[in-house]
Design a protein around this motif. Structure first.
Motif, PDB file in Angstrom:
ATOM      1  N   PRO A  15       0.816  -1.224   0.000  1.00  0.00           N
ATOM      2  CA  PRO A  15       0.000   0.000   0.000  1.00  0.00           C
ATOM      3  C   PRO A  15       0.845   1.268   0.000  1.00  0.00           C
ATOM      4  O   PRO A  15       0.499   2.247  -0.658  1.00  0.00           O
ATOM      5  N   THR A  16       1.963   1.245   0.707  1.00  0.00           N
ATOM      6  CA  THR A  16       2.776   2.463   0.788  1.00  0.00           C
ATOM      7  C   THR A  16       3.330   2.828  -0.580  1.00  0.00           C
ATOM      8  O   THR A  16       3.293   3.994  -0.991  1.00  0.00           O
ATOM      9  N   ARG A  18       2.074   1.944  -3.451  1.00  0.00           N
ATOM     10  CA  ARG A  18       0.991   2.393  -4.333  1.00  0.00           C
ATOM     11  C   ARG A  18       0.549   3.808  -3.986  1.00  0.00           C
ATOM     12  O   ARG A  18       0.271   4.610  -4.870  1.00  0.00           O
ATOM     13  N   LEU A  19       0.523   4.123  -2.676  1.00  0.00           N
ATOM     14  CA  LEU A  19       0.185   5.498  -2.280  1.00  0.00           C
ATOM     15  C   LEU A  19       1.184   6.478  -2.882  1.00  0.00           C
ATOM     16  O   LEU A  19       0.796   7.519  -3.430  1.00  0.00           O
ATOM     17  N   TRP A  22       0.422   7.034  -6.569  1.00  0.00           N
ATOM     18  CA  TRP A  22      -0.760   7.871  -6.813  1.00  0.00           C
ATOM     19  C   TRP A  22      -0.537   9.303  -6.381  1.00  0.00           C
ATOM     20  O   TRP A  22      -1.051  10.231  -7.008  1.00  0.00           O
ATOM     21  N   LEU A  23       0.236   9.498  -5.306  1.00  0.00           N
ATOM     22  CA  LEU A  23       0.542  10.872  -4.889  1.00  0.00           C
ATOM     23  C   LEU A  23       1.336  11.582  -5.968  1.00  0.00           C
ATOM     24  O   LEU A  23       1.093  12.748  -6.278  1.00  0.00           O
ATOM     25  N   ILE A  25       1.244  10.954  -9.168  1.00  0.00           N
ATOM     26  CA  ILE A  25       0.324  11.278 -10.270  1.00  0.00           C
ATOM     27  C   ILE A  25      -0.534  12.485  -9.897  1.00  0.00           C
ATOM     28  O   ILE A  25      -0.775  13.385 -10.708  1.00  0.00           O
ATOM     29  N   GLY A  26      -0.988  12.510  -8.622  1.00  0.00           N
ATOM     30  CA  GLY A  26      -1.829  13.622  -8.175  1.00  0.00           C
ATOM     31  C   GLY A  26      -1.104  14.947  -8.252  1.00  0.00           C
ATOM     32  O   GLY A  26      -1.646  15.952  -8.736  1.00  0.00           O
ATOM     33  N   VAL A  27       0.147  14.966  -7.792  1.00  0.00           N
ATOM     34  CA  VAL A  27       0.918  16.213  -7.849  1.00  0.00           C
ATOM     35  C   VAL A  27       1.115  16.634  -9.300  1.00  0.00           C
ATOM     36  O   VAL A  27       0.996  17.819  -9.632  1.00  0.00           O
ATOM     37  N   CYS A  29      -0.973  16.070 -11.707  1.00  0.00           N
ATOM     38  CA  CYS A  29      -2.255  16.656 -12.129  1.00  0.00           C
ATOM     39  C   CYS A  29      -2.358  18.110 -11.689  1.00  0.00           C
ATOM     40  O   CYS A  29      -2.744  18.990 -12.469  1.00  0.00           O
ATOM     41  N   VAL A  30      -2.024  18.355 -10.418  1.00  0.00           N
ATOM     42  CA  VAL A  30      -2.144  19.716  -9.891  1.00  0.00           C
ATOM     43  C   VAL A  30      -1.246  20.662 -10.680  1.00  0.00           C
ATOM     44  O   VAL A  30      -1.663  21.749 -11.106  1.00  0.00           O
TER      45      VAL A  30
END
Lengths: 282, 165
Positions: A15-16, A18-19, A22-23, A25-27, A29-30
């Motif tokens: 999980p770590t 994968r987190l 995704w973080l 990818i999120g950054v 996006c921003v």
């Protein structure tokens, strides 16, 4: 049993890990959205998908309003029946009706005055959805690019300036309200004609910025658009001054105001589509 | 897993997610808008808790992008927050499944708070400093919503849950 060429323990990422992915990818996006405005395609795609849902889900609210209206009318009828028996209550009801008509008349006059301005076309729109972004107050109207709207157009209601269109989709558009933090509106004090700049503070408040401490401004003064910015027409009411502070430090007054438009109440809005102004090249 | 097989079927998962999107799309305004719980996040976390093999980071991230669009926020703001919340639930998952609804909601409160603080932080860094702390109010209503859903779920599958203890 271990087979050559095959993992003995097929493991998924934890999980770590994968987190972390995704973080990242999120950054990305921003950054793409804020710095490069690269997500507009996704925005208009989602808008096209969700537009029918929004229109459909406005129906329950409309039905609720209809039902409320039905019961109001019913109560009104009962009142009128009582009024036939009691002269006084009938007069009270007449007075109420007159006041209501007066308010309606004032609103119509306000609308007509705006309509009379030259070179302007009005687009009527209804509130579709109120956004919930904590970093800017926005509403969504049910007219978009197909009705001739474009970014930057001013939006008004019967009592004043609501805001400015900040995002246009084919069938809807987003309006950034005047009270949204960081939204600037060029205004003048109606009584003296002194020009200034109004900034949104969030939480339904406005601030008149950069007024020297000897400025002639009083509580209750109306602020109207100055019309020198080629965006807003002149003399659209924006705010009323509610508080004037004189800080010891700093050369400027601290002036707060409340917006005149019913930002939280209005369900209908008018968009002023001016003919594009040819800006002279220097 | 304590629940019968059919409770986590795809149609039910997608149905509840669609319901959450629909609830968010209702024309909320005024105070109701300020305290509106994050339906989408609560639904995603519910399925992450009970069906982690179906709903995980990818779903949460994409639905976060949808939430960003709904609110007219910067793309990625809610997506990052949802990913953080999913991580929190996965981390505490076995623990959360042990608790009764009230304590479960209590355990979920810090996760929802962390998600909202992530929204706050990303918005702060990417757009501008926030105005007031009303942004944290939906955390309370989301927690209450979780409590109600957990109560309902226990009433629905009561015996199965108790049998698993």
């Amino acid at each position: 049993m271990a087979v050559p060429g095959q993992l003995t323990f097929a493991r998924r990422l934890g999980p770590t890990a994968r987190l972390a992915i995704w973080l990242a990818i999120g950054v990305a996006c921003v950054v793409l959205d804020v710095r490069y405005q690269a997500m507009e395609g996704l925005r208009s795609g989602l808008s096209m998908v969700l537009h029918p849902v929004r229109v459909a889900l406005r129906a329950p609210a409309d039905v609720a309003n209809e039902v409320a209206d039905f019961f109001t009318r019913h109560r009104l009828l009962q009142q009128q029946r009582d009024a036939l028996l009691a002269e006084r209550s009938r007069l009270a009801l007449t007075a109420n009706t007159a006041r209501d008509l007066k308010r309606e008349n004032d609103e119509l006059r306000a609308l007509l005055a705006l309509q009379a301005r030259p070179g302007q076309q009005l687009v009527r729109a209804a509130l579709l959805y109120q956004g919930h972004d904590w970093f800017g107050q926005k509403i969504v109207l049910d007219r978009g690019a197909t009705a001739g709207l474009r970014n930057g157009l001013p939006v008004v209601d019967a009592s004043g300036l609501m805001g400015q269109i900040s995002q246009v989709y084919p069938g809807s558009s987003e309006v950034t309200l005047v009270t949204s933090p960081g939204q600037l509106t060029p205004v003048m004090i109606e009584r003296t004609g002194q020009r200034g700049l109004v900034a949104g503070l969030g939480q339904g408040l406005l601030e008149l910025r950069y007024m020297p401490s000897q400025t002639d401004v009083r509580v209750g003064d109306r602020l109207v658009t100055s019309g020198i910015d080629r965006i807003y027409p002149a003399a659209v009411p924006v705010a009323r001054v509610t508080r004037i502070g004189r800080p010891q430090a700093g050369p400027y007054l601290r002036i707060e105001g409340l917006p005149l438009a019913g930002l939280e109440r209005s369900r209908a809005a008018l968009i002023l589509v001016a003919q594009p102004v040819a800006v002279q090249q220097p | 897993m304590s629940m019968p097989r059919e409770t986590g079927s795809w149609s039910r998962v997608l149905g509840t997610l669609a319901l959450a999107v629909g609830l968010t799309q209702l024309p909320w305004s005024g105070w109701a808008l300020v305290v509106r719980p994050d339906f989408l996040l609560v639904t995603v976390l519910f399925w992450v808790l009970h069906r982690p093999e179906r709903i995980g980071f990818g779903w949460a991230f994409c639905l976060g992008l949808l939430a960003d669009f709904q609110d007219g926020a910067v793309f990625g703001q809610h997506a990052i927050a949802y990913a953080v919340a999913v991580y929190g639930v996965l981390f505490l998952r076995l623990r959360l499944l042990q608790f009764d609804p009230l304590r479960q909601a209590g355990q979920l409160f810090p996760i929802l708070l962390a998600a909202q603080l992530t929204v706050l932080l990303v918005g702060w860094l990417a757009v501008r400093p926030p105005v007031g702390l009303a942004i944290l109010l939906p955390v309370l209503t989301s927690t209450a919503l979780w409590f109600v859903i957990a109560l309902w779920q226990r009433a629905w599958h009561g015996k199965g849950m108790r049998g698993a203890e």
